[in-house]
Write an enzyme that holds these catalytic residues in place. Structure first.
Site, short mmCIF file in Angstrom:
data_model
loop_
_atom_site.label_atom_id
_atom_site.label_comp_id
_atom_site.label_asym_id
_atom_site.label_seq_id
_atom_site.Cartn_x
_atom_site.Cartn_y
_atom_site.Cartn_z
N SER A 22 0.82 -1.22 0.00
CA SER A 22 0.00 0.00 0.00
C SER A 22 0.85 1.27 0.00
CB SER A 22 -0.95 0.00 1.22
OG SER A 22 -0.21 -0.11 2.41
N HIS A 155 -38.44 22.44 -15.03
CA HIS A 155 -38.50 21.60 -16.24
C HIS A 155 -37.75 22.22 -17.42
CE1 HIS A 155 -41.85 19.45 -14.19
NE2 HIS A 155 -42.18 20.67 -13.81
N LYS A 282 -14.53 27.53 -31.19
CA LYS A 282 -15.06 26.96 -29.95
C LYS A 282 -14.39 27.51 -28.69
CE LYS A 282 -17.60 23.93 -29.26
NZ LYS A 282 -17.68 22.50 -29.50
N ASN A 284 -15.01 26.20 -24.86
CA ASN A 284 -15.79 25.21 -24.13
C ASN A 284 -15.71 25.42 -22.62
OD1 ASN A 284 -16.41 23.92 -26.57
ND2 ASN A 284 -14.47 22.80 -26.50
N LYS A 324 -8.12 3.73 1.75
CA LYS A 324 -7.30 4.92 1.49
C LYS A 324 -7.49 5.55 0.12
CE LYS A 324 -4.35 3.46 5.03
NZ LYS A 324 -5.19 2.22 5.09
#
Ligand code: ARG
Length: 456
Positions: A22, A155, A282, A284, A324
């Site tokens: 680990s 909505h 673009k 973004n 962890k």
């Protein structure tokens, strides 16, 4: 050579070593491991296990290891199965005999539970401040956008006009609850298991209260079995962080939609946007998209470790080492999200002109019904009358705010000239001056409450 190989006749298989190691992830808490060991060494000195000189050697040795780790000067070995074993090996190499007494009365079971609690608590406290920074950004936005009226949605259909500031303040108050979930996670993390030994309690009667105060814990665990076995503090933290991520993803979603050409309510600052490798035009909203997308990890991390915990008997089983990676990941990712989103909000440009163009007069429909109610008509009836007016407006193509009170009075004689006031956006907003409503006076009050919450 292992710390525990006394009873073994052959070494672990190399694959086994790789499988249960680990260290790659638990070295994250080396500082807590070393602080814990220094406090433990002091406690051992107080019951006569260490001389003052040995304590000094061990303390300096441990501090040296931490220092070297920070400077990238530590070489770990394949045989170091976790951070606790690695630190102990390094300490033995550096200070010899004295180090061999350090593990007296302690097990990795109470050690790992203590280290993890210290680490998680430290990170959660830092996250609370970051949540507050984000809340401050909401208040700053509310103050600077106080004049701006936007359509509120249900909505994804325009519902009622609201102050943009009202929207930002909704985020503030929701975050306040996330903070209290984190606070609760901190409370149950803030309990020291050290002294529980492997599971039955340490065989050495050292002062646990003093240890707890040395390590910054508010209390000690009452029961050694619970002390080493409990991982609910991880689940509680993962759950609090998942809740926070879910909330944040919803606001991220709105900002993503608002930044589209179709909405054009906001423009995300260049610093928090990215371009396309192919389409030159673009821009973004990647920052908020990633924030929304990362929500999956938080829910996944909770599910992952909750599933691990299910059915793990008492006390320690290696299954628990699986705590962890999910908790470290959620803590780290939340830190990033909070920092990024705070900056996105502080720098976002609100495009008021295009918002105003988007305000649909039908947003006033409820107010038209409320008007009739205030003049004595039952609400259900008023709802029908306004439904007819809306139908007429759709069919005739005459916008609701252009019908004029004479046309309206054909649907109900209760409509008089003053009804036209309703089509002033500010009036519509300010009519909702109930506590918690969107009226300017109510939002000012919300800001005031928020500021006093931040000061507590
Ligand atoms: N690396 C282990 C963990 O994270 C430490 C505890 C090991 N205890 C044991 N009995 N093998 O859980």
């Amino acid at each position: 050579m292992k710390m525990w190989d006394g009873r073994f006749s052959k070494p672990s298989d190399a694959l086994m070593e790789q499988f249960h190691n680990s260290l790659p992830f638990d070295k994250t808490m080396i500082e807590e491991d070393i602080d814990g060991s220094i406090a433990w060494a002091r406690a051992l000195k107080n019951i006569g296990i260490f001389s003052q000189q040995e304590l000094d050697e061990v303390t300096n040795g441990l501090k040296g290891i931490l220092d070297d780790f920070r400077h990238g000067e530590i070489t770990f070995l394949h045989s170091d199965e976790d951070v606790h074993m690695a630190v102990e090996r390094l300490l033995v190499e550096r200070v010899g005999d004295a180090a061999a007494r350090l593990h007296t009365g302690r097990s990795r079971n109470d050690q790992v539970a203590t280290d993890t609690r210290m680490y998680v608590k430290k990170k959660l406290i830092a996250l609370q401040s970051l949540v507050e920074e984000l809340q401050r950004a909401c208040v700053i936005r509310a103050q600077s956008d106080i004049e701006i009226i936007i359509p509120g949605y249900t909505h994804l259909q325009q519902a009622q006009p609201i102050l943009l500031a009202h929207y930002w303040m909704s985020f503030f108050f929701a975050l306040q609850r996330e903070k209290s979930r984190i606070e609760h996670a901190i409370e149950i993390t803030d309990i020291m298991p050290l002294g529980s030994g492997a599971m039955a309690g340490s065989g050495f009667n050292l002062d646990r209260d003093k240890l707890a105060s040395d390590l910054g814990f508010s209390s000690v665990s009452y029961n050694s079995i619970d002390g080493v076995a409990a991982r609910d503090f991880i689940l509680e933290s993962l759950s609090a962080l998942a809740s926070c991520a879910i909330l944040i993803s919803r606001y991220a979603e709105d900002i993503i939609i608002w930044s589209s050409k179709e909405f054009s309510f906001v423009e995300i600052d260049d610093a928090w946007s990215t371009g396309s490798s192919m389409m030159p035009q673009k821009k973004n909203p990647d920052s908020v998209e990633l924030i929304r997308g990362k929500c999956g990890r938080f829910v996944g991390n909770y599910m992952r470790f909750a599933t691990t915990c299910k059915g793990v008997g008492l006390t320690y089983y290696k299954d628990l080492q699986e705590d962890k990676e999910p908790i470290f990941d959620s803590l780290y990712q939340m830190e990033m999200i909070l920092k990024v989103l705070t900056q996105v909000l502080l720098t976002i440009k609100v495009k008021n002109e295009s918002i105003q163009k988007n305000l649909d007069p039908f947003l006033i429909a409820t107010d038209l019904a409320d008007y009739l109610v205030k003049k004595g008509m039952p609400f259900r009836q008023a709802h029908k009358v306004v439904g007819k007016i809306v139908g007429f407006s759709v069919e005739s193509g005459i916008a609701l705010d252009k019908l004029g009170y004479q046309k309206l009075s054909e649907f109900s004689e209760l409509y008089t000239k003053d009804v036209e006031q309703l089509f002033v956006w500010e009036t519509a907003v300010n009519n909702r001056d109930i506590p918690g409503g969107t009226a300017r006076s109510s939002v000012d009050k919300q800001v005031e409450i928020a500021l006093s919450m931040l000061q507590q």
